[in-house]
Motif scaffolding. Structure first.
Motif, PDB file in Angstrom:
ATOM      1  N   VAL A 226      -7.991 -15.939  13.777  1.00  0.00           N
ATOM      2  CA  VAL A 226      -6.792 -15.498  13.052  1.00  0.00           C
ATOM      3  C   VAL A 226      -6.432 -16.521  11.974  1.00  0.00           C
ATOM      4  O   VAL A 226      -6.173 -16.160  10.820  1.00  0.00           O
ATOM      5  CB  VAL A 226      -5.601 -15.281  14.015  1.00  0.00           C
ATOM      6  N   PHE A 227      -6.429 -17.818  12.347  1.00  0.00           N
ATOM      7  CA  PHE A 227      -6.049 -18.864  11.390  1.00  0.00           C
ATOM      8  C   PHE A 227      -6.965 -18.872  10.164  1.00  0.00           C
ATOM      9  O   PHE A 227      -6.533 -19.170   9.055  1.00  0.00           O
ATOM     10  CB  PHE A 227      -6.093 -20.249  12.050  1.00  0.00           C
ATOM     11  N   LYS A 228      -8.235 -18.535  10.360  1.00  0.00           N
ATOM     12  CA  LYS A 228      -9.205 -18.546   9.256  1.00  0.00           C
ATOM     13  C   LYS A 228      -9.377 -17.162   8.622  1.00  0.00           C
ATOM     14  O   LYS A 228     -10.143 -17.018   7.669  1.00  0.00           O
ATOM     15  CB  LYS A 228     -10.574 -19.027   9.766  1.00  0.00           C
ATOM     16  N   ALA A 229      -8.678 -16.149   9.161  1.00  0.00           N
ATOM     17  CA  ALA A 229      -8.889 -14.761   8.732  1.00  0.00           C
ATOM     18  C   ALA A 229     -10.379 -14.435   8.819  1.00  0.00           C
ATOM     19  O   ALA A 229     -10.980 -13.876   7.899  1.00  0.00           O
ATOM     20  CB  ALA A 229      -8.349 -14.523   7.323  1.00  0.00           C
ATOM     21  N   ASP A 230     -10.973 -14.805   9.944  1.00  0.00           N
ATOM     22  CA  ASP A 230     -12.411 -14.646  10.165  1.00  0.00           C
ATOM     23  C   ASP A 230     -12.671 -13.316  10.876  1.00  0.00           C
ATOM     24  O   ASP A 230     -12.463 -13.192  12.074  1.00  0.00           O
ATOM     25  CB  ASP A 230     -12.913 -15.837  11.003  1.00  0.00           C
ATOM     26  N   PHE A 231     -13.097 -12.304  10.097  1.00  0.00           N
ATOM     27  CA  PHE A 231     -13.377 -11.000  10.691  1.00  0.00           C
ATOM     28  C   PHE A 231     -14.499 -10.325   9.905  1.00  0.00           C
ATOM     29  O   PHE A 231     -14.853 -10.756   8.799  1.00  0.00           O
ATOM     30  CB  PHE A 231     -12.123 -10.111  10.671  1.00  0.00           C
ATOM     31  N   ALA A 232     -15.064  -9.281  10.468  1.00  0.00           N
ATOM     32  CA  ALA A 232     -16.155  -8.554   9.813  1.00  0.00           C
ATOM     33  C   ALA A 232     -15.825  -7.066   9.786  1.00  0.00           C
ATOM     34  O   ALA A 232     -15.070  -6.561  10.626  1.00  0.00           O
ATOM     35  CB  ALA A 232     -17.467  -8.786  10.566  1.00  0.00           C
ATOM     36  N   PHE A 233     -16.373  -6.364   8.790  1.00  0.00           N
ATOM     37  CA  PHE A 233     -16.142  -4.923   8.665  1.00  0.00           C
ATOM     38  C   PHE A 233     -17.267  -4.130   9.325  1.00  0.00           C
ATOM     39  O   PHE A 233     -18.441  -4.469   9.159  1.00  0.00           O
ATOM     40  CB  PHE A 233     -16.083  -4.517   7.191  1.00  0.00           C
ATOM     41  N   PRO A 234     -16.929  -3.059  10.040  1.00  0.00           N
ATOM     42  CA  PRO A 234     -17.972  -2.150  10.527  1.00  0.00           C
ATOM     43  C   PRO A 234     -18.643  -1.446   9.332  1.00  0.00           C
ATOM     44  O   PRO A 234     -18.031  -1.334   8.258  1.00  0.00           O
ATOM     45  CB  PRO A 234     -17.198  -1.139  11.378  1.00  0.00           C
ATOM     46  N   PRO A 235     -19.855  -0.964   9.499  1.00  0.00           N
ATOM     47  CA  PRO A 235     -20.588  -0.371   8.375  1.00  0.00           C
ATOM     48  C   PRO A 235     -19.963   0.903   7.816  1.00  0.00           C
ATOM     49  O   PRO A 235     -20.234   1.263   6.671  1.00  0.00           O
ATOM     50  CB  PRO A 235     -21.976  -0.086   8.979  1.00  0.00           C
ATOM     51  N   TRP A 236     -19.121   1.606   8.596  1.00  0.00           N
ATOM     52  CA  TRP A 236     -18.570   2.879   8.112  1.00  0.00           C
ATOM     53  C   TRP A 236     -17.335   2.727   7.230  1.00  0.00           C
ATOM     54  O   TRP A 236     -16.839   3.705   6.693  1.00  0.00           O
ATOM     55  CB  TRP A 236     -18.256   3.800   9.296  1.00  0.00           C
ATOM     56  N   PHE A 237     -16.818   1.513   7.071  1.00  0.00           N
ATOM     57  CA  PHE A 237     -15.662   1.324   6.187  1.00  0.00           C
ATOM     58  C   PHE A 237     -16.074   1.596   4.740  1.00  0.00           C
ATOM     59  O   PHE A 237     -17.130   1.133   4.290  1.00  0.00           O
ATOM     60  CB  PHE A 237     -15.129  -0.112   6.285  1.00  0.00           C
ATOM     61  N   SER A 238     -15.213   2.311   3.996  1.00  0.00           N
ATOM     62  CA  SER A 238     -15.498   2.545   2.585  1.00  0.00           C
ATOM     63  C   SER A 238     -15.268   1.255   1.797  1.00  0.00           C
ATOM     64  O   SER A 238     -14.524   0.356   2.238  1.00  0.00           O
ATOM     65  CB  SER A 238     -14.597   3.647   2.032  1.00  0.00           C
ATOM     66  N   TYR A 239     -15.879   1.170   0.633  1.00  0.00           N
ATOM     67  CA  TYR A 239     -15.721  -0.016  -0.220  1.00  0.00           C
ATOM     68  C   TYR A 239     -14.247  -0.246  -0.561  1.00  0.00           C
ATOM     69  O   TYR A 239     -13.743  -1.373  -0.508  1.00  0.00           O
ATOM     70  CB  TYR A 239     -16.542   0.161  -1.506  1.00  0.00           C
TER      71      TYR A 239
END
Length: 436
Positions: A226-239
């Motif tokens: 959370v502190f680093k805003a460290d997250f990844a997007f699943p492949p189905w998210f639109s641009y």
């Protein structure tokens, strides 16, 4: 003849029903208005527990927000009543359940997620324009009505981080910390409005993904993400959705996108129709029966009695009532007067005509006036309400129903205040008391 079971009623007005939920200090019940047969939810708060835990300010906030926030995507609080032991907050009953019960079944289609996100942002934008930050946006506080429209609940009674454990982290009372902005978790002081935007970003991610952006079996590792805003997007998210979420989930609150910025993003704007600035207030100009008047606050024969004063006083003798208003408003949004309610009403109507404002409504100790000229956000619509505090003291409260906030503030300072000085006893938040 068989004897009817005794009904559990309170104040002769509501029949109490089943328990809907409970927290540390309160229980929420389904109830029925005996006069209208309307279903309501009643939050019953134990005064002793609230006083013991030093949470009077949160109750105070709920009353203040009750008068400030009226929006189609915010749960309506209808009235507040109290006995020596308990506080009863009567709210709109939203029976569609939590939005996240839908997400628990899987991710939502992008168009559906966008609709809920638009309603969420619209409501939060409105609240921020009234000086109110939610500060605890989470799954439990997002409800759906019969028409599948989003309703935000719990503005003042939800647990706030500054009232929790000494480590400054949100615990069970506030749900998962995964929705909370990093600056709130760090407990170094934070801007409530900017923290709300982060939470909206987490919510949008969850709607589109079906799971949280920040997850880890180890709580401290999750905090680090959370502190680093460290997250990844699943492949189905639109641009386009990825681009927006990347601007929402920014660890530095100063670099986080604003609500005005969100509303300019093409992905957000698609199919968005903003509720007419504060349509609940605007709608009730058309039909009196749409105004859900509260008996304890308003009656036809006399100005409404500001029972919040009695309520707060009963909780703590010697409590400074001025902070009821100052916490959430700029000082000067209301004043006290020793004039009669009818005299004040006449003065308000004369003021509207003098300033070339059209009187949209003038009854039940409320005046609605609309400016003639188009401003940045349409015509300014101002509401003035007169409340009886004591037999010889009235409170007059001004608020903006629609239009631009800065234009309203200028109008208030330059036109309203000077024009009413002869009936003002004291402006709220100012120590100087005029002779009267």
């Amino acid at each position: 003849m068989e004897q009817q079971p005794t009904r559990n009623t309170i104040f002769g007005k509501y029949e109490m029903g089943r328990l809907l939920g409970k927290g540390t200090f309160a229980k929420v019940y389904h109830a029925r208005n005996l006069k209208t047969s309307e279903s309501v939810a009643i939050k019953v708060i134990c005064k002793d527990l609230v006083k013991k835990e030093g949470l009077i300010e949160q109750i105070q906030r709920e009353i203040s927000v009750m008068r400030l926030v009226r929006h189609p995507n915010v749960v309506d609080i209808q009235e507040v009543m109290a006995t020596k032991q308990k506080v009863f907050v009567v709210m709109e009953y939203v029976k569609g359940g939590e939005l996240f019960a839908k997400v628990a079944k899987g991710k939502l289609k992008e168009g559906v997620a966008r609709k809920y996100f638009q309603q969420l942002i619209s409501a939060i934008d409105y609240c921020h324009s009234r000086g109110v930050s939610h500060r605890d946006l989470k799954p439990e506080n997002l409800l759906l009505d019969d028409d599948e429209n989003l309703k935000i609940s719990d503005f003042g009674l939800s647990a706030l981080p500054e009232h929790l454990n000494n480590d400054g982290l949100l615990h069970t009372q506030c749900g998962t910390p995964a929705y909370v902005a990093p600056e709130v978790l760090r407990r170094k002081g934070y801007d409530g409005a900017k923290a709300d935007i982060w939470s909206c970003g987490v919510i949008l991610y969850v709607l589109l993904a079906g799971f949280l952006p920040f997850q880890d079996a180890n709580v401290m590792r999750m905090y680090t993400k959370v502190f680093k805003a460290d997250f990844a997007f699943p492949p189905w998210f639109s641009y386009e959705s990825k681009r927006l979420i990347s601007k929402l989930l920014v660890a530095n609150p100063e670099k986080r996108i604003t609500i005005q910025g969100i509303m300019r993003v093409p992905w957000f704007c698609k199919g968005f129709t903003r509720p007419l600035a504060f349509s609940i207030q605007d709608d009730d100009q058309r039909e009196d029966d749409q105004i859900k008047e509260v008996e304890l606050l308003r009656s036809k024969s006399a100005p409404p009695f500001y029972n919040a004063f009695e309520f707060i006083s009963s909780m703590s003798s010697g409590f400074d009532l001025s902070s009821l208003f100052e916490n959430q408003r700029k000082s000067g949004s209301l004043f006290t007067s020793k004039c009669s309610a009818s005299t004040i009403m006449a003065k308000l109507e004369a003021l509207a005509k003098k300033l070339n404002f059209r009187i949209m409504l003038s009854k039940d100790y409320q005046v609605r006036m609309q400016g003639a000229s188009e401003g940045r956000k349409g015509k300014l619509l101002v509401i003035a309400e007169v409340f009886e505090v004591a037999p010889e003291v009235a409170v007059v409260e001004f608020s903006k129903s629609s239009g631009d906030t800065l234009e309203y503030k200028k109008f208030y300072e330059e036109d309203i205040r000077p024009a009413l000085k002869d009936i003002v006893w004291s402006w709220q938040g100012e120590s100087c008391v005029c002779e009267g």
